[in-house]
Design an enzyme around this catalytic site. Sequence first.
Site, short mmCIF file in Angstrom:
data_model
loop_
_atom_site.label_atom_id
_atom_site.label_comp_id
_atom_site.label_asym_id
_atom_site.label_seq_id
_atom_site.Cartn_x
_atom_site.Cartn_y
_atom_site.Cartn_z
N GLY A 13 0.80 -1.23 0.00
CA GLY A 13 0.00 0.00 0.00
C GLY A 13 0.82 1.27 0.00
O GLY A 13 0.28 2.35 -0.26
N GLY A 15 3.43 1.73 -2.05
CA GLY A 15 4.12 1.83 -3.33
C GLY A 15 3.35 2.65 -4.37
O GLY A 15 2.35 3.31 -4.06
N VAL A 17 1.40 1.77 -7.02
CA VAL A 17 0.00 1.42 -7.25
C VAL A 17 -0.82 1.58 -5.97
O VAL A 17 -1.95 2.10 -5.99
CB VAL A 17 -0.12 -0.03 -7.80
N TYR A 146 11.36 -12.97 -11.63
CA TYR A 146 10.10 -12.26 -11.37
C TYR A 146 8.95 -12.96 -12.09
O TYR A 146 7.87 -13.17 -11.53
CB TYR A 146 10.29 -10.84 -11.88
N CYS A 174 -0.14 -3.65 -17.59
CA CYS A 174 1.01 -3.30 -18.43
C CYS A 174 1.92 -2.39 -17.59
O CYS A 174 1.72 -2.25 -16.38
CB CYS A 174 0.54 -2.63 -19.71
N ASN A 175 2.91 -1.74 -18.19
CA ASN A 175 3.84 -0.88 -17.43
C ASN A 175 3.09 0.29 -16.79
O ASN A 175 2.35 1.00 -17.48
CB ASN A 175 4.91 -0.29 -18.36
N HIS A 189 11.98 1.61 -13.08
CA HIS A 189 11.50 1.37 -14.44
C HIS A 189 11.85 2.57 -15.33
O HIS A 189 12.27 3.62 -14.83
CB HIS A 189 9.98 1.16 -14.44
P1 NAP Z 1 6.48 -0.45 -5.69
O1 NAP Z 1 6.15 1.00 -5.89
O2 NAP Z 1 7.90 -0.86 -5.74
O3 NAP Z 1 5.85 -0.90 -4.30
C1 NAP Z 1 6.10 -2.18 -3.79
C2 NAP Z 1 5.31 -2.33 -2.53
O4 NAP Z 1 5.56 -3.63 -1.98
C3 NAP Z 1 5.71 -1.32 -1.45
O5 NAP Z 1 4.56 -0.95 -0.73
C4 NAP Z 1 6.67 -2.12 -0.57
O6 NAP Z 1 6.73 -1.67 0.76
C5 NAP Z 1 5.99 -3.49 -0.64
N1 NAP Z 1 6.91 -4.57 -0.31
C6 NAP Z 1 8.02 -4.94 -0.99
N2 NAP Z 1 8.63 -5.97 -0.36
C7 NAP Z 1 7.87 -6.23 0.74
C8 NAP Z 1 7.98 -7.17 1.79
N3 NAP Z 1 8.99 -8.06 1.85
N4 NAP Z 1 7.04 -7.15 2.77
C9 NAP Z 1 6.02 -6.26 2.74
N5 NAP Z 1 5.84 -5.38 1.75
C10 NAP Z 1 6.78 -5.35 0.78
O7 NAP Z 1 5.71 -1.35 -6.73
P2 NAP Z 1 4.44 -1.04 -7.64
O8 NAP Z 1 4.96 -0.57 -8.94
O9 NAP Z 1 3.43 -0.24 -6.88
O10 NAP Z 1 3.90 -2.51 -7.88
C11 NAP Z 1 2.72 -3.00 -7.27
C12 NAP Z 1 2.36 -4.33 -7.91
O11 NAP Z 1 2.12 -4.13 -9.30
C13 NAP Z 1 3.47 -5.37 -7.81
O12 NAP Z 1 2.88 -6.63 -7.52
C14 NAP Z 1 4.09 -5.36 -9.19
O13 NAP Z 1 4.66 -6.62 -9.49
C15 NAP Z 1 2.90 -5.04 -10.05
N6 NAP Z 1 3.20 -4.43 -11.34
C16 NAP Z 1 3.89 -3.25 -11.40
C17 NAP Z 1 4.15 -2.68 -12.64
C18 NAP Z 1 4.92 -1.39 -12.78
O14 NAP Z 1 5.18 -0.99 -13.93
N7 NAP Z 1 5.30 -0.72 -11.71
C19 NAP Z 1 3.67 -3.30 -13.82
C20 NAP Z 1 2.96 -4.49 -13.70
C21 NAP Z 1 2.72 -5.03 -12.46
P3 NAP Z 1 7.78 -0.47 1.18
O15 NAP Z 1 7.27 0.78 0.56
O16 NAP Z 1 7.70 -0.44 2.65
O17 NAP Z 1 9.11 -0.90 0.64
P1 GDP Z 2 10.49 -3.52 -18.86
O1 GDP Z 2 9.36 -2.78 -19.50
O2 GDP Z 2 10.04 -4.59 -17.94
O3 GDP Z 2 11.48 -4.02 -19.88
O4 GDP Z 2 11.32 -2.56 -17.89
P2 GDP Z 2 11.69 -1.01 -17.88
O5 GDP Z 2 10.55 -0.19 -17.40
O6 GDP Z 2 12.95 -0.95 -17.08
O7 GDP Z 2 11.95 -0.58 -19.40
C1 GDP Z 2 13.06 -1.03 -20.06
C2 GDP Z 2 13.20 -0.40 -21.44
O8 GDP Z 2 13.48 0.99 -21.33
C3 GDP Z 2 14.37 -1.03 -22.17
O9 GDP Z 2 14.13 -1.02 -23.57
C4 GDP Z 2 15.52 -0.09 -21.79
O10 GDP Z 2 16.59 -0.14 -22.73
C5 GDP Z 2 14.79 1.26 -21.86
N1 GDP Z 2 15.44 2.33 -21.05
C6 GDP Z 2 15.96 3.48 -21.55
N2 GDP Z 2 16.50 4.23 -20.57
C7 GDP Z 2 16.29 3.56 -19.41
C8 GDP Z 2 16.61 3.85 -18.04
O11 GDP Z 2 17.19 4.87 -17.69
N3 GDP Z 2 16.19 2.93 -17.11
C9 GDP Z 2 15.50 1.79 -17.47
N4 GDP Z 2 15.09 0.97 -16.50
N5 GDP Z 2 15.22 1.48 -18.75
C10 GDP Z 2 15.61 2.35 -19.71
#
Ligand code: NAP
Ligand code: GDP
Length: 325
Positions: A13, A15, A17, A146, A174-175, A189
């Site tokens: 919560g 992070g 999302v 992952y 998606c991202n 990312h």
């Molecule tokens: P995030 O900003 O990195 O947040 C991760 C969250 O998980 C934080 O609240 C963190 O707590 C908590 N966490 C990590 N390790 C933990 C542990 N060992 N015990 C308890 N809590 C823990 O990630 P997000 O981007 O919001 O991602 C949320 C979900 O969406 C994830 O399941 C991820 O795989 C999925 N997702 C993300 C993306 C993306 O592009 N970001 C895309 C697709 C799916 P702290 O803040 O205390 O560290």
């Molecule tokens: P993915 O979507 O899971 O592959 O992860 P990312 O969000 O890290 O995106 C990666 C893509 O962005 C790759 O094509 C990288 O080469 C490009 N990229 C360009 N600049 C950066 C940077 O500064 N950080 C990251 N993480 N990726 C970058």
Amino acid sequence: MGSESKIVLVTGGSGLVGQAIKTVIDEEKKSGSAEVGNEKWIFCGSKDGDLRNKKETEALFEKHKPTHVIHLAAMVGGLFHNMAHNLDFFRDNMAINDNVLYASYKHKVQKVVSCLSTCIFPDKITYPIDETMVHNGPPHSSNYGYSYAKRMIDVLNRGYAEQHGCRFTSVIPCNVFGPHDNFSLATSHVIPALIRRMDDAVTNGDKTFSVWGTGSPLRQFIYSLDIAKLFVWTLRHYDSVEPLILSVDEEDEVTISKAAEAIKKAHGFAGEIVYDTSKADGQYKKTASNKKLRSLYKEFTFTPFEQAIQDTVTWFKNNREHARL
Ligand code: NAP
Ligand code: GDP
């Protein structure tokens, strides 16, 4: 507890999302919506309990006694963090997911929505990708740790449904990007990385800005406030064990280079973008179909990409001091 009949625990919560869901729920509360009036929302981060640890997970569930769970907590990171830590991504996420789903079963949680990702699909696949393809081949080698751990959520959900009649499901975003993202150079990312690095470039008066890789890979990016609304809708209205892709349309897929140009415009960076092709591109594309979502939730509208980028850049500039760097 007050008069609410649902207690919704959001793991992860704190992070990207999780905080976006909190914003959406706070807005609903302000507008006096009847549905949210019946719900108590609890947002937990790792300081509330390390979910890799079974006892701490059990204690969290014992404390809050949730009736519903949105399970977001995970070890999360960009391409380069994944490439360097595949084992950690696998072990941490396997432990977190097993503990959270087992505690949800033990505590008779009525519904769990967990989170996969479009980057966990098979690398060699036909496009567009849909929900039936999760297990149809090995993932891209850059993030296999992952990916396999995330795929096991689907296996667990089906097992709990078959053996115990649980209503555990998953969504496949998606991202994602937006306020409260991880802007650290080592682990982030692409969008938060570019936003943060370009902010530095503007401050330093740099003439050029380096985007890693060729800039040609394609990605579907969703704004965190949009995915947050879709998570809340899924919790309230989607009951099947089958995963559901939460993504923008296929036509809205953009190259990394187009994303970099949008960030350049939002920052007002006057220099030139160059490409560091010594760095990896990762998966070329992972184009996913949102046809199922569109058929179930017809009226949903996504925030235009450039507007969401502008809002995120503005948020970063206003909150850089407190952001995760
Ligand atoms: P995030 O900003 O990195 O947040 C991760 C969250 O998980 C934080 O609240 C963190 O707590 C908590 N966490 C990590 N390790 C933990 C542990 N060992 N015990 C308890 N809590 C823990 O990630 P997000 O981007 O919001 O991602 C949320 C979900 O969406 C994830 O399941 C991820 O795989 C999925 N997702 C993300 C993306 C993306 O592009 N970001 C895309 C697709 C799916 P702290 O803040 O205390 O560290
Ligand atoms: P993915 O979507 O899971 O592959 O992860 P990312 O969000 O890290 O995106 C990666 C893509 O962005 C790759 O094509 C990288 O080469 C490009 N990229 C360009 N600049 C950066 C940077 O500064 N950080 C990251 N993480 N990726 C970058």
